[in-house]
Design a protein around this motif. Structure first.
Motif, PDB file in Angstrom:
ATOM      1  N   ASP A  92      -3.282   2.716   3.557  1.00  0.00           N
ATOM      2  CA  ASP A  92      -3.995   1.450   3.379  1.00  0.00           C
ATOM      3  C   ASP A  92      -5.509   1.618   3.381  1.00  0.00           C
ATOM      4  N   LEU A  93      -6.005   2.784   3.758  1.00  0.00           N
ATOM      5  CA  LEU A  93      -7.449   3.030   3.799  1.00  0.00           C
ATOM      6  C   LEU A  93      -7.947   3.760   2.558  1.00  0.00           C
ATOM      7  N   ARG A 105      -6.362  -3.268  10.669  1.00  0.00           N
ATOM      8  CA  ARG A 105      -6.206  -2.830  12.058  1.00  0.00           C
ATOM      9  C   ARG A 105      -5.166  -3.687  12.775  1.00  0.00           C
ATOM     10  N   GLN A 106      -5.197  -4.987  12.544  1.00  0.00           N
ATOM     11  CA  GLN A 106      -4.229  -5.893  13.170  1.00  0.00           C
ATOM     12  C   GLN A 106      -2.824  -5.673  12.601  1.00  0.00           C
ATOM     13  N   HIS A 157       0.298  -2.584   4.271  1.00  0.00           N
ATOM     14  CA  HIS A 157       0.288  -3.530   3.153  1.00  0.00           C
ATOM     15  C   HIS A 157       0.741  -2.840   1.882  1.00  0.00           C
ATOM     16  N   GLY A 158       0.300  -1.617   1.665  1.00  0.00           N
ATOM     17  CA  GLY A 158       0.728  -0.842   0.517  1.00  0.00           C
ATOM     18  C   GLY A 158      -0.164  -0.942  -0.700  1.00  0.00           C
ATOM     19  N   LEU A 185      -5.473  14.567  -1.004  1.00  0.00           N
ATOM     20  CA  LEU A 185      -4.149  14.428  -1.598  1.00  0.00           C
ATOM     21  C   LEU A 185      -3.799  12.957  -1.782  1.00  0.00           C
ATOM     22  N   LEU A 186      -4.009  12.148  -0.756  1.00  0.00           N
ATOM     23  CA  LEU A 186      -3.671  10.732  -0.859  1.00  0.00           C
ATOM     24  C   LEU A 186      -4.522  10.034  -1.908  1.00  0.00           C
ATOM     25  N   ALA A 187      -5.798  10.395  -2.005  1.00  0.00           N
ATOM     26  CA  ALA A 187      -6.662   9.812  -3.036  1.00  0.00           C
ATOM     27  C   ALA A 187      -6.183  10.221  -4.427  1.00  0.00           C
ATOM     28  N   ASP A 188      -5.778  11.476  -4.594  1.00  0.00           N
ATOM     29  CA  ASP A 188      -5.266  11.931  -5.889  1.00  0.00           C
ATOM     30  C   ASP A 188      -3.999  11.167  -6.269  1.00  0.00           C
TER      31      ASP A 188
END
Length: 296
Positions: free
Chosen positions: A211-212, A115-116, A179-180, A249-252
């Motif tokens: 990042d999540l 979050r920061q 962060h990536g 999609l992002l999880a895949d």
């Protein structure tokens, strides 16, 4: 024909040459991890041996460390040596202060840091790259020799399908510093100290949702994170990425990246080769979630 020199042995030779450039005695160098970068401990200093042709990225990591620390986000510090960056055989070696005894962050601590981080304005003294979640994946899929032809064809088709869907998302509505590679192990907590950000090579500008994803997928797809820990993560960050239309999609894409990482190690490691076969079966839907993937 002789077998190629082991990655660790080759990297140690490079580390020793870099140590001479940077004024460090490498006598007690110990291998910590061989992955995207090869990491050594030399007394109270950590040496990171990067891939060939990544000197620019290594220089940027040093700048990112200094910038994040100056911004109030505790981050691994550059070592106080003559040359914190040395280049040997086109491979950058960076030197960092060793973090004292520590543990991985809790999900809530990771969420607080993210979050920061996502609230920071971009640096003004250097340029962060744009996040590219597919960078390098196709090259590994096409070049790794131990992949069966039908598996390679399927994986390329899967890669291209995900890339098309990602492209169709269009530009993010919000782009931030990310962060990536955000997981608990990349935020470490020294005994009695504040959490410290490590592994800066993928810090970039991109979708904060990226990042999540690792934590969310650990909960939804792998059952590696309890409901209570995931809710603590969501509460600390202030949003639940699993409700985002782009979550699947992002999880895949992230799970494709984890599979390709195993593939990149498979020629030198039988355990990695076993993981490639298992992970491909999961991605194909031959194994039901929650999945169990061994760490490499």
């Amino acid at each position: 024909m002789s077998s190629p020199e082991p990655i660790e042995a080759s990297s140690l030779g490079i580390l020793k040459k870099a140590a001479a450039i940077s004024g460090i005695d490498p006598t007690r160098a110990e291998l910590v991890r061989a992955g995207s970068n090869t990491i050594y401990r030399v007394d109270d200093i950590i040496g990171r041996v990067g891939k060939p042709g990544t000197t620019g990225a290594a220089e940027r990591e040093l700048r990112i460390s200094q910038w994040l620390n100056a911004s109030g986000l505790p981050t691994v510090h550059v070592a106080d040596v003559v040359n914190p960056l040395a280049v040997v055989d086109d491979r950058p070696i960076t030197w960092w202060q060793r973090i004292p005894e520590h543990r991985a962050a809790t999900p809530a601590q990771l969420a607080t840091m993210l979050r920061q981080l996502h609230a920071l304005a971009s640096p003004t003294t250097f340029v962060l790259p744009e996040h590219e979640p597919f960078a390098g994946l196709r090259r590994v899929i096409t070049s790794t020799g131990c992949l069966a032809a039908e598996d390679r064809a399927w994986l390329l088709d899967h890669h291209d399908g995900l890339w098309k869907q990602y492209f169709e998302l269009g530009p993010p509505t919000r782009k931030t510093v990310i962060h990536g590679d955000a997981w608990q192990g990349n935020l470490v907590v020294p005994v009695g100290g504040r959490p410290i950000i490590v592994d800066l090579d993928r810090v970039s500008l991109g979708r904060p949702e990226w990042d999540l994803i690792q934590i969310a997928a650990d909960h939804t797809d792998f059952d590696r994170l309890s409901e209570a820990d995931y809710l603590a993560f969501v509460d600390a960050y202030g949003a639940d990425v699993t409700t985002d239309p782009a979550f699947r999609l992002l999880a895949d894409i992230q799970e494709l990246r984890w599979t390709v990482f195993a593939l990149s190690r498979s020629e030198a490691s039988e355990s990695a080769a076993v993981q490639v076969r298992h992970r491909l079966a999961c991605l194909r839907g031959e194994i039901d979630r929650p999945w169990r993937w061994d760490a490499l």
